[in-house]
Design a protein around this motif. Structure first.
Motif, mmCIF file in Angstrom:
data_model
loop_
_atom_site.group_PDB
_atom_site.id
_atom_site.type_symbol
_atom_site.label_atom_id
_atom_site.label_comp_id
_atom_site.label_asym_id
_atom_site.label_seq_id
_atom_site.Cartn_x
_atom_site.Cartn_y
_atom_site.Cartn_z
ATOM 1 N N LEU A 74 74.317 81.274 -0.653
ATOM 2 C CA LEU A 74 72.932 81.485 -1.064
ATOM 3 C C LEU A 74 72.232 80.184 -1.443
ATOM 4 O O LEU A 74 71.035 80.177 -1.729
ATOM 5 C CB LEU A 74 72.882 82.463 -2.249
ATOM 6 C CG LEU A 74 73.383 83.879 -1.975
ATOM 7 C CD1 LEU A 74 73.319 84.713 -3.255
ATOM 8 C CD2 LEU A 74 72.574 84.541 -0.875
ATOM 9 N N PHE A 75 72.981 79.089 -1.431
ATOM 10 C CA PHE A 75 72.409 77.785 -1.804
ATOM 11 C C PHE A 75 72.640 76.826 -0.645
ATOM 12 O O PHE A 75 73.613 76.915 0.074
ATOM 13 C CB PHE A 75 73.082 77.248 -3.069
ATOM 14 C CG PHE A 75 72.446 76.012 -3.623
ATOM 15 C CD1 PHE A 75 71.258 76.101 -4.339
ATOM 16 C CD2 PHE A 75 73.015 74.761 -3.423
ATOM 17 C CE1 PHE A 75 70.664 74.960 -4.855
ATOM 18 C CE2 PHE A 75 72.427 73.620 -3.939
ATOM 19 C CZ PHE A 75 71.238 73.726 -4.657
ATOM 20 N N ASP A 76 71.713 75.894 -0.470
ATOM 21 C CA ASP A 76 71.824 74.951 0.641
ATOM 22 C C ASP A 76 73.097 74.111 0.550
ATOM 23 O O ASP A 76 73.550 73.752 -0.534
ATOM 24 C CB ASP A 76 70.613 74.015 0.670
ATOM 25 C CG ASP A 76 69.331 74.743 1.014
ATOM 26 O OD1 ASP A 76 69.427 75.813 1.639
ATOM 27 O OD2 ASP A 76 68.245 74.249 0.662
ATOM 28 N N PRO A 80 75.757 66.757 3.011
ATOM 29 C CA PRO A 80 75.197 65.576 3.673
ATOM 30 C C PRO A 80 74.516 64.607 2.720
ATOM 31 O O PRO A 80 74.302 63.441 3.076
ATOM 32 C CB PRO A 80 74.185 66.166 4.666
ATOM 33 C CG PRO A 80 74.605 67.581 4.867
ATOM 34 C CD PRO A 80 75.179 68.005 3.554
ATOM 35 N N TYR A 81 74.174 65.058 1.520
ATOM 36 C CA TYR A 81 73.377 64.239 0.610
ATOM 37 C C TYR A 81 74.209 63.554 -0.474
ATOM 38 O O TYR A 81 73.672 62.931 -1.379
ATOM 39 C CB TYR A 81 72.267 65.098 -0.005
ATOM 40 C CG TYR A 81 71.508 65.827 1.069
ATOM 41 C CD1 TYR A 81 70.681 65.130 1.943
ATOM 42 C CD2 TYR A 81 71.673 67.198 1.257
ATOM 43 C CE1 TYR A 81 70.013 65.785 2.967
ATOM 44 C CE2 TYR A 81 71.014 67.858 2.281
ATOM 45 C CZ TYR A 81 70.183 67.146 3.140
ATOM 46 O OH TYR A 81 69.537 67.795 4.172
ATOM 47 N N LEU A 82 75.551 63.664 -0.345
ATOM 48 C CA LEU A 82 76.439 63.004 -1.297
ATOM 49 C C LEU A 82 76.591 61.514 -1.000
ATOM 50 O O LEU A 82 77.060 60.758 -1.851
ATOM 51 C CB LEU A 82 77.820 63.655 -1.275
ATOM 52 C CG LEU A 82 77.905 65.103 -1.773
ATOM 53 C CD1 LEU A 82 79.306 65.657 -1.535
ATOM 54 C CD2 LEU A 82 77.537 65.189 -3.247
ATOM 55 N N ALA A 83 76.173 61.109 0.193
ATOM 56 C CA ALA A 83 76.337 59.717 0.597
ATOM 57 C C ALA A 83 75.619 58.772 -0.365
ATOM 58 O O ALA A 83 74.660 59.156 -1.035
ATOM 59 C CB ALA A 83 75.804 59.527 2.013
ATOM 60 N N THR A 101 67.135 61.849 -0.422
ATOM 61 C CA THR A 101 67.712 62.141 -1.735
ATOM 62 C C THR A 101 67.478 63.594 -2.123
ATOM 63 O O THR A 101 66.368 64.110 -2.009
ATOM 64 C CB THR A 101 67.096 61.222 -2.800
ATOM 65 O OG1 THR A 101 67.277 59.859 -2.401
ATOM 66 C CG2 THR A 101 67.745 61.443 -4.151
ATOM 67 N N ASP A 102 68.546 64.230 -2.606
ATOM 68 C CA ASP A 102 68.456 65.600 -3.102
ATOM 69 C C ASP A 102 68.369 65.566 -4.627
ATOM 70 O O ASP A 102 69.224 64.958 -5.278
ATOM 71 C CB ASP A 102 69.692 66.399 -2.673
ATOM 72 C CG ASP A 102 69.534 67.896 -2.918
ATOM 73 O OD1 ASP A 102 69.260 68.270 -4.079
ATOM 74 O OD2 ASP A 102 69.686 68.686 -1.975
ATOM 75 N N TYR A 143 77.791 79.897 -11.205
ATOM 76 C CA TYR A 143 77.217 80.958 -12.030
ATOM 77 C C TYR A 143 75.900 81.480 -11.441
ATOM 78 O O TYR A 143 75.572 82.658 -11.586
ATOM 79 C CB TYR A 143 76.958 80.442 -13.446
ATOM 80 C CG TYR A 143 78.184 79.960 -14.166
ATOM 81 C CD1 TYR A 143 79.118 80.856 -14.688
ATOM 82 C CD2 TYR A 143 78.422 78.599 -14.333
ATOM 83 C CE1 TYR A 143 80.240 80.415 -15.350
ATOM 84 C CE2 TYR A 143 79.540 78.146 -15.000
ATOM 85 C CZ TYR A 143 80.451 79.055 -15.504
ATOM 86 O OH TYR A 143 81.576 78.615 -16.170
ATOM 87 N N LEU A 144 75.153 80.609 -10.794
ATOM 88 C CA LEU A 144 73.855 81.012 -10.248
ATOM 89 C C LEU A 144 73.971 81.670 -8.884
ATOM 90 O O LEU A 144 73.221 82.605 -8.575
ATOM 91 C CB LEU A 144 72.940 79.779 -10.150
ATOM 92 C CG LEU A 144 72.663 79.030 -11.445
ATOM 93 C CD1 LEU A 144 71.814 77.792 -11.168
ATOM 94 C CD2 LEU A 144 71.960 79.932 -12.454
ATOM 95 N N TYR A 145 74.894 81.154 -8.058
ATOM 96 C CA TYR A 145 74.985 81.639 -6.681
ATOM 97 C C TYR A 145 76.391 82.055 -6.267
ATOM 98 O O TYR A 145 76.581 82.531 -5.152
ATOM 99 C CB TYR A 145 74.531 80.535 -5.710
ATOM 100 C CG TYR A 145 73.142 80.020 -5.977
ATOM 101 C CD1 TYR A 145 72.017 80.709 -5.540
ATOM 102 C CD2 TYR A 145 72.956 78.820 -6.666
ATOM 103 C CE1 TYR A 145 70.739 80.225 -5.779
ATOM 104 C CE2 TYR A 145 71.677 78.323 -6.908
ATOM 105 C CZ TYR A 145 70.582 79.030 -6.463
ATOM 106 O OH TYR A 145 69.328 78.543 -6.702
ATOM 107 N N GLY A 146 77.373 81.836 -7.132
ATOM 108 C CA GLY A 146 78.754 82.045 -6.731
ATOM 109 C C GLY A 146 79.436 83.197 -7.435
ATOM 110 O O GLY A 146 78.791 84.119 -7.959
ATOM 111 N N PRO A 147 80.743 83.138 -7.515
ATOM 112 C CA PRO A 147 81.536 84.276 -8.003
ATOM 113 C C PRO A 147 81.438 84.523 -9.495
ATOM 114 O O PRO A 147 81.819 85.598 -9.962
ATOM 115 C CB PRO A 147 82.966 83.890 -7.603
ATOM 116 C CG PRO A 147 82.951 82.377 -7.574
ATOM 117 C CD PRO A 147 81.592 82.020 -7.069
#
Length: 463
Positions: A74-76, A80-83, A101-102, A143-147
């Protein structure tokens, strides 16, 4: 075949995770070397009341979290933006200062930059502030998008338990008043009341009594800040030396401002009255009259070719693509900053970076947020404020307000905006000594944090 494909996928995932961690860990070693060389050039006198101790946290609180960069459907995917230690990949191969930049990765950017802070100490007892390198916003994704969505009230408790069990004296010395961390999401995302049943949006990190005394640096604070303090969203501009920075400033100065006002964003297409809808309606209904003296020379003998321009950034298409909006901003005199889902916008700092005068419609968008970086008493010098209620419900035209500002005042405001550029950008880690003489968003945040710590501890001792 399906089994073979699954095994290949698992192998690739494991390989990627090890590759990611190896890059980060080797880079961290180099960062420490850079930090030591930087610290050697700083005298004890220079660091008086500025010492920072970085708390040694297990990797499960930071680096390990990055291996889950593609785990939340549910989240992008932010892999790729960790570089470049969170700055993201360069916008193109020959780019020298521009990155995709993210904003979520502001925690990585701060972590990397603080490793070269000139006043680091290994002794927490002499430190004026304790930094917790916890990637809180990235950890919140589960917590927002996961288990763990139904246990969001527990966000932060694992960290607190560690702080109480591992060298507990560091926390207890001032009961957390000297601790700070970065949380790269608006404070609202960490402010769910503990007694909500069932849980609603957000985690309860900032509602935990255990962390009431710690300071959280966030891109957007609440209207009643106590725990948190707002710092600028990261833009895509991260120069590494003074020459690149000054080249950009010269480009901003030379830009032909042929558009009166610009809105870069989404929304405003529904039937419900709101400020974004009013902006779109006014832009779509505006027409330029080149024969009217009202739209003649602004400066440098340039005439407006557009009253209003819209850069459609719906569905997040602009987030990692500064090319879409920076050129239009360079061509605009005023950049409109209407609130959206929350009051603040990253676009505010993109506009300042482009020398475009920001126009705010509510005070919580900036004036009540970034007091370290955008001094409250100077807002009239670099921005315009138009109450959104006047526009949405009373028919006030934004165009009339902006055209009523004398051209000499507009030129002065643009100069003030340019003066703010160093304070709202995050320069690249490992930047040149020349560029380090200009305090950027990180430096300003550190100065503000240390001052906040001093005031808090002084108040405690005075009781």
């Amino acid at each position: 075949m399906a089994c073979k494909t699954q095994i290949t996928s698992i192998f690739f995932s494991i390989k990627f995770h090890f590759f990611l961690l190896s890059i980060i860990n080797s880079a961290s070693s180099q960062q420490i070397l850079n930090t030591e060389s930087t610290t050697n050039r700083t005298t004890t006198e220079d660091c008086n009341n500025r010492w920072i101790h970085i708390r040694n946290l297990p990797s499960r609180f930071n680096l390990d979290l990055l291996t889950n960069c593609s785990e939340y459907p549910l989240f992008d995917d932010f892999c790729p933006y960790l570089a470049n230690h969170g700055l993201g990949p360069k916008t193109h191969a020959k780019s020298r200062s521009w990155y995709r930049t993210d904003p979520l990765l502001l925690e990585l950017v701060f972590h990397r930059r603080i490793l070269e802070y000139p006043c680091l100490t290994d002794d927490p007892n002499v430190a004026n502030a304790i930094f917790l390198p916890y990637y809180a916003a990235i950890d919140s994704l589960r917590y927002l998008y996961g288990p763990d969505v139904n246990s969001s009230f527990q966000h932060g408790m694992e960290l607190f338990d560690f702080l109480q069990s591992d060298e507990p004296g560091i926390w207890k010395r001032h009961m957390g008043h000297d601790h700070f961390l970065v949380m790269a999401r608006p404070a609202w995302d960490f402010s769910q009341p503990l007694n909500n049943d069932p849980p609603i949006w957000g985690t309860s990190f900032l509602e935990l009594p255990e962390f009431y005394n710690a300071t959280a640096l966030v891109p957007e604070g609440r209207a009643w800040p106590w725990q948190e303090h707002a710092v600028p969203y990261p833009t895509s501009f991260h120069p590494q030396n003074l020459a690149f920075f000054e080249a950009w400033i010269q480009r901003v100065k030379r830009s032909k401002r042929t558009t009166l006002m610009l809105f870069a964003g989404g929304g405003g297409i529904g039937a419900t009255p709101n400020i974004r809808r009013s902006i779109r309606n006014e832009c779509e209904n505006s027409s330029i009259n080149n024969n009217s003296s009202r739209f003649n020379v602004l400066e440098n003998n340039v005439m407006y070719s557009k009253i209003c321009d819209i850069v459609d950034c719906s569905n997040g298409i602009c987030e990692h693509d500064p090319i879409r909006y920076m050129k239009p901003m360079l061509q605009a005199t005023f950049c409109l900053q209407p609130p959206g889902d929350t009051p603040t916008r990253r676009s505010t700092f993109d506009a300042i970076l482009a020398g475009c005068i920001p126009v705010f419609f509510e005070e919580l968008s900036a004036k009540m947020q970034y007091v370290w970086h955008l001094p409250e008493e100077k807002y009239a010098e670099f921005s315009v404020f138009i109450p959104k209620e006047e526009v949405v419900f009373k028919g006030l035209r934004i165009l009339d307000v902006l055209m009523g500002i004398p051209r000499s005042e507009v030129r002065r405001m643009r100069e003030s905006v340019r003066d703010l550029i160093p304070r709202v950008m995050y320069r690249r880690h490992g930047s040149s000594l020349g560029l380090r003489t200009k305090k950027d968003a990180f430096d300003t945040a550190m100065d503000g944090t240390l001052q906040r710590m001093r005031e808090r501890l002084a108040n405690i001792l005075a009781r």
